[in-house]
Design a protein around this motif. Structure first.
Motif, PDB file in Angstrom:
ATOM      1  N   ASP A  99       7.116 -12.550  16.250  1.00 44.70           N
ATOM      2  CA  ASP A  99       6.733 -11.977  14.950  1.00 44.70           C
ATOM      3  C   ASP A  99       7.920 -11.971  13.993  1.00 44.70           C
ATOM      4  O   ASP A  99       7.751 -12.148  12.780  1.00 44.70           O
ATOM      5  N   ILE A 100       9.127 -11.756  14.531  1.00 40.69           N
ATOM      6  CA  ILE A 100      10.340 -11.784  13.715  1.00 40.69           C
ATOM      7  C   ILE A 100      10.520 -13.183  13.118  1.00 40.69           C
ATOM      8  O   ILE A 100      10.786 -13.342  11.914  1.00 40.69           O
ATOM      9  N   LYS A 101      10.370 -14.205  13.957  1.00 46.61           N
ATOM     10  CA  LYS A 101      10.574 -15.576  13.506  1.00 46.61           C
ATOM     11  C   LYS A 101       9.549 -15.980  12.440  1.00 46.61           C
ATOM     12  O   LYS A 101       9.871 -16.694  11.487  1.00 46.61           O
ATOM     13  N   LYS A 102       8.327 -15.498  12.594  1.00 51.13           N
ATOM     14  CA  LYS A 102       7.252 -15.878  11.668  1.00 51.13           C
ATOM     15  C   LYS A 102       7.146 -14.949  10.460  1.00 51.13           C
ATOM     16  O   LYS A 102       6.299 -15.177   9.581  1.00 51.13           O
ATOM     17  N   SER A 103       7.976 -13.894  10.427  1.00 50.50           N
ATOM     18  CA  SER A 103       7.851 -12.866   9.371  1.00 50.50           C
ATOM     19  C   SER A 103       6.408 -12.362   9.315  1.00 50.50           C
ATOM     20  O   SER A 103       5.794 -12.241   8.239  1.00 50.50           O
ATOM     21  N   ALA A 104       5.884 -12.065  10.504  1.00 50.94           N
ATOM     22  CA  ALA A 104       4.480 -11.669  10.628  1.00 50.94           C
ATOM     23  C   ALA A 104       4.209 -10.345   9.929  1.00 50.94           C
ATOM     24  O   ALA A 104       5.050  -9.443   9.927  1.00 50.94           O
ATOM     25  N   LYS A 105       3.033 -10.245   9.364  1.00 46.82           N
ATOM     26  CA  LYS A 105       2.633  -9.030   8.648  1.00 46.82           C
ATOM     27  C   LYS A 105       1.963  -8.051   9.619  1.00 46.82           C
ATOM     28  O   LYS A 105       0.765  -7.777   9.558  1.00 46.82           O
ATOM     29  N   VAL A 106       2.791  -7.555  10.559  1.00 50.55           N
ATOM     30  CA  VAL A 106       2.333  -6.592  11.553  1.00 50.55           C
ATOM     31  C   VAL A 106       3.235  -5.366  11.477  1.00 50.55           C
ATOM     32  O   VAL A 106       4.347  -5.424  10.953  1.00 50.55           O
ATOM     33  N   CYS A 107       2.771  -4.254  12.019  1.00 55.72           N
ATOM     34  CA  CYS A 107       3.579  -3.029  11.944  1.00 55.72           C
ATOM     35  C   CYS A 107       3.186  -2.037  13.028  1.00 55.72           C
ATOM     36  O   CYS A 107       2.103  -2.119  13.617  1.00 55.72           O
ATOM     37  N   VAL A 108       4.093  -1.113  13.253  1.00 56.20           N
ATOM     38  CA  VAL A 108       3.864   0.052  14.110  1.00 56.20           C
ATOM     39  C   VAL A 108       3.955   1.274  13.205  1.00 56.20           C
ATOM     40  O   VAL A 108       4.855   1.362  12.361  1.00 56.20           O
ATOM     41  N   VAL A 109       3.035   2.219  13.351  1.00 51.07           N
ATOM     42  CA  VAL A 109       2.983   3.354  12.416  1.00 51.07           C
ATOM     43  C   VAL A 109       3.089   4.683  13.157  1.00 51.07           C
ATOM     44  O   VAL A 109       2.788   4.784  14.347  1.00 51.07           O
ATOM     45  N   GLY A 110       3.545   5.717  12.415  1.00 50.11           N
ATOM     46  CA  GLY A 110       3.607   7.074  12.945  1.00 50.11           C
ATOM     47  C   GLY A 110       2.271   7.778  12.791  1.00 50.11           C
ATOM     48  O   GLY A 110       1.387   7.337  12.046  1.00 50.11           O
ATOM     49  N   THR A 111       2.117   8.914  13.467  1.00 52.56           N
ATOM     50  CA  THR A 111       0.839   9.627  13.452  1.00 52.56           C
ATOM     51  C   THR A 111       0.498  10.204  12.077  1.00 52.56           C
ATOM     52  O   THR A 111      -0.675  10.374  11.752  1.00 52.56           O
ATOM     53  N   THR A 112       1.519  10.516  11.266  1.00 56.88           N
ATOM     54  CA  THR A 112       1.234  11.019   9.911  1.00 56.88           C
ATOM     55  C   THR A 112       0.552   9.953   9.071  1.00 56.88           C
ATOM     56  O   THR A 112      -0.371  10.256   8.290  1.00 56.88           O
ATOM     57  N   ILE A 113       0.977   8.705   9.220  1.00 62.28           N
ATOM     58  CA  ILE A 113       0.337   7.596   8.497  1.00 62.28           C
ATOM     59  C   ILE A 113      -1.124   7.471   8.920  1.00 62.28           C
ATOM     60  O   ILE A 113      -2.023   7.296   8.087  1.00 62.28           O
ATOM     61  N   VAL A 114      -1.364   7.587  10.222  1.00 62.11           N
ATOM     62  CA  VAL A 114      -2.735   7.496  10.735  1.00 62.11           C
ATOM     63  C   VAL A 114      -3.591   8.624  10.170  1.00 62.11           C
ATOM     64  O   VAL A 114      -4.725   8.402   9.713  1.00 62.11           O
ATOM     65  N   GLU A 115      -3.049   9.827  10.164  1.00 62.72           N
ATOM     66  CA  GLU A 115      -3.806  10.985   9.674  1.00 62.72           C
ATOM     67  C   GLU A 115      -4.083  10.872   8.179  1.00 62.72           C
ATOM     68  O   GLU A 115      -5.201  11.165   7.730  1.00 62.72           O
ATOM     69  N   GLU A 116      -3.087  10.464   7.392  1.00 60.40           N
ATOM     70  CA  GLU A 116      -3.257  10.386   5.946  1.00 60.40           C
ATOM     71  C   GLU A 116      -4.204   9.266   5.526  1.00 60.40           C
ATOM     72  O   GLU A 116      -4.974   9.423   4.572  1.00 60.40           O
ATOM     73  N   LEU A 117      -4.167   8.146   6.234  1.00 59.44           N
ATOM     74  CA  LEU A 117      -4.974   6.987   5.820  1.00 59.44           C
ATOM     75  C   LEU A 117      -6.345   6.937   6.476  1.00 59.44           C
ATOM     76  O   LEU A 117      -7.289   6.396   5.900  1.00 59.44           O
ATOM     77  N   PHE A 118      -6.444   7.541   7.678  1.00 54.97           N
ATOM     78  CA  PHE A 118      -7.720   7.445   8.403  1.00 54.97           C
ATOM     79  C   PHE A 118      -8.369   8.796   8.652  1.00 54.97           C
ATOM     80  O   PHE A 118      -9.456   8.866   9.223  1.00 54.97           O
ATOM     81  N   GLY A 119      -7.703   9.879   8.221  1.00 54.92           N
ATOM     82  CA  GLY A 119      -8.321  11.201   8.281  1.00 54.92           C
ATOM     83  C   GLY A 119      -8.130  11.951   9.571  1.00 54.92           C
ATOM     84  O   GLY A 119      -8.458  13.138   9.652  1.00 54.92           O
ATOM     85  N   ASP A 120      -7.614  11.320  10.607  1.00 56.74           N
ATOM     86  CA  ASP A 120      -7.438  11.971  11.907  1.00 56.74           C
ATOM     87  C   ASP A 120      -6.262  11.307  12.617  1.00 56.74           C
ATOM     88  O   ASP A 120      -6.250  10.087  12.792  1.00 56.74           O
ATOM     89  N   LYS A 121      -5.296  12.124  13.032  1.00 55.18           N
ATOM     90  CA  LYS A 121      -4.108  11.542  13.673  1.00 55.18           C
ATOM     91  C   LYS A 121      -4.423  10.913  15.027  1.00 55.18           C
ATOM     92  O   LYS A 121      -3.629  10.122  15.554  1.00 55.18           O
ATOM     93  N   ASP A 122      -5.582  11.274  15.608  1.00 53.18           N
ATOM     94  CA  ASP A 122      -5.984  10.684  16.892  1.00 53.18           C
ATOM     95  C   ASP A 122      -6.902   9.475  16.708  1.00 53.18           C
ATOM     96  O   ASP A 122      -7.427   8.938  17.682  1.00 53.18           O
ATOM     97  N   PHE A 123      -7.098   9.073  15.471  1.00 53.97           N
ATOM     98  CA  PHE A 123      -7.957   7.913  15.194  1.00 53.97           C
ATOM     99  C   PHE A 123      -7.339   6.649  15.804  1.00 53.97           C
ATOM    100  O   PHE A 123      -6.133   6.449  15.764  1.00 53.97           O
ATOM    101  N   ASP A 124      -8.183   5.807  16.378  1.00 56.81           N
ATOM    102  CA  ASP A 124      -7.713   4.550  16.964  1.00 56.81           C
ATOM    103  C   ASP A 124      -7.539   3.520  15.845  1.00 56.81           C
ATOM    104  O   ASP A 124      -8.484   2.812  15.481  1.00 56.81           O
ATOM    105  N   ALA A 125      -6.305   3.463  15.326  1.00 55.06           N
ATOM    106  CA  ALA A 125      -6.028   2.584  14.182  1.00 55.06           C
ATOM    107  C   ALA A 125      -5.542   1.201  14.599  1.00 55.06           C
ATOM    108  O   ALA A 125      -5.240   0.374  13.733  1.00 55.06           O
ATOM    109  N   ILE A 126      -5.463   0.965  15.898  1.00 59.05           N
ATOM    110  CA  ILE A 126      -5.014  -0.351  16.370  1.00 59.05           C
ATOM    111  C   ILE A 126      -5.974  -1.429  15.869  1.00 59.05           C
ATOM    112  O   ILE A 126      -7.194  -1.325  16.044  1.00 59.05           O
TER     113      ILE A 126
END
Length: 406
Positions: free
Chosen positions: A147-174
């Motif tokens: 992913d580094i070599k390809k400059s892939a548009k992927v990411c790992v996120v914290g639980t606050t991001i999951v809660e703010e964007l999906f409404g629940d910090k336990d939401f399966d955002a994978i």
């Protein structure tokens, strides 16, 4: 006069003037309680800082740009662009005392999913970053070197991001795709929550992506903000710093005797700096609180002088039936010490209560045992020092004149 008799006479005299005794001990109580509370908060803050910094790894080394002078103007380190990809590659190939290396590029902005958005910071890192900063994954995986070599548009996120964007910090955002500054980012992993640190920063409000992705697609820059390195062990941190310095001076072509245009800081150094700052603040607060003990000691001396004057005839009678000056002196000195120690014990208990209250209100507080022992000894010393003058005055009285005193 025996110790038991001294104690009996002292308590009899003290209890015969309850209000005056209470006022005498009040200063001691407030002073000791204030000192113990300040010591507890200071000690708790230092332990909290150590704990927070240790969460990021005690063998963590951080390389940042250093200040430089150009055209006679001293530039701030944040304006420097001295850390390049070539530096990272040189460290990667030549550093034998490093077990994890991650260049870092940061950008702040809005993360968006559907109708939800939140302000956050994206960190461009290498896959080693999670191990360096002691992050663990709750779900999913980390991005890879591919992913580094390809400059892939992927990411790992914290639980606050999951809660703010999906409404629940336990939401399966994978597998979900969010946008950061209009760049779509595919979530491949979710970090285990770390919560807030001692400075009130939400450590879970974070997005971690390949550093090449952030450099090329988001920040549009060719330099690193910093490089994080994990030494083989905490004991080898200083040797690792020397090795990294040698590598960077070589890649930056810095001549012997010239100043480095980079800085390398260890976690231990940061810990010592923060601890030193907290110790200084704690000392200032304790000294301020200790002044009340000085005032309380003067108050005890004044009360004991009044007591000597009021009991002049009693002193004369005791001397006339054989009491020596040293017996009279011990009597009043003992009364002063009892008053001071009584206030000290109550002050210690109050200090513990205030410390527990501080913890309940969210302040880090730990009462060190040595602060209690020191407070107790200081109270005994106050009783001894400030009771000496009244005791000496009582001992020096002429028994005949004392009996005649009205």
């Amino acid at each position: 006069m025996s110790f038991a008799n001294l104690l009996k006479v002292a308590f009899t005299a003290i209890m015969s003037n309850k209000s005056r005794t209470l006022l005498s001990t009040l200063g001691i109580i407030i002073g000791v309680a204030a000192v113990i509370t300040m010591m507890a908060i200071g000690q708790g803050s230092k332990e909290s800082i150590r704990k927070e910094l240790s969460k990021m790894g005690t063998n963590l080394l951080t390389i940042r740009p250093g200040a430089d002078t150009r055209g006679g103007v001293r530039l701030d380190p944040s304006e420097m662009q001295t850390l390049k990809v070539s530096d990272y590659e040189a460290i990667l190939s030549d550093a034998s005392l490093a077990r994890g290396i991650s260049p870092e590029v940061t950008a702040s902005g809005q993360a968006i999913y559907g109708g939800n958005n939140t302000t956050t910071t994206v960190y461009g890192e290498s896959p080693d970053y999670l191990d360096i900063k002691l992050w663990t994954l709750k779900d999913g995986v980390c991005f890879t070197e591919e992913d580094i070599k390809k400059s892939a548009k992927v990411c790992v996120v914290g639980t606050t991001i999951v809660e703010e964007l999906f409404g629940d910090k336990d939401f399966d955002a994978i597998g979900k795709t969010i946008r950061f500054k209009s760049i779509p980012m595919h979530i491949v992993g979710i970090l285990k929550s770390k919560g807030y640190n001692s400075w009130g920063m939400d450590q879970d409000n974070v997005i971690i992506a390949p550093y090449t992705t952030v450099m090329k697609r988001i920040a549009a820059q060719t330099y690193f903000n910093s490089i994080n390195v994990s030494a083989l062990s905490e004991e080898l941190s200083d040797d690792a710093i020397d090795e990294l310095t040698e590598i960077l001076r070589r890649t930056h072509k810095i001549k012997d005797g010239d100043e480095d245009n980079f800085q390398i800081r260890s976690q231990q150094e940061m810990m010592e700096t923060m601890t030193s700052t907290m110790t200084t603040l704690q000392t200032v607060l304790v000294v301020a609180a200790a002044f009340s003990l000085l005032v309380a000691g003067i108050g005890i001396m004044n009360i004991m002088l009044v007591s000597v004057t009021e009991r002049t005839k009693e002193i004369g009678l005791r001397m006339s039936v054989g009491a020596r000056g040293i017996d009279i002196s011990r009597q009043f000195l003992f009364e002063s010490i009892v008053i001071s120690l009584t206030g000290g014990v109550i002050g210690i208990l109050l200090g513990y209560l205030l410390s527990w209250g501080a913890v309940y209100l969210g302040f880090p507080a730990t009462v060190p045992l040595w602060s209690v022992l020191v407070s107790f000894c200081v109270c005994a010393l106050i009783g001894l020092v400030f009771g000496y003058i009244p005791a000496r005055k009582a001992a020096m009285m002429d028994p005949i004149e004392a009996i005649r005193y009205e």
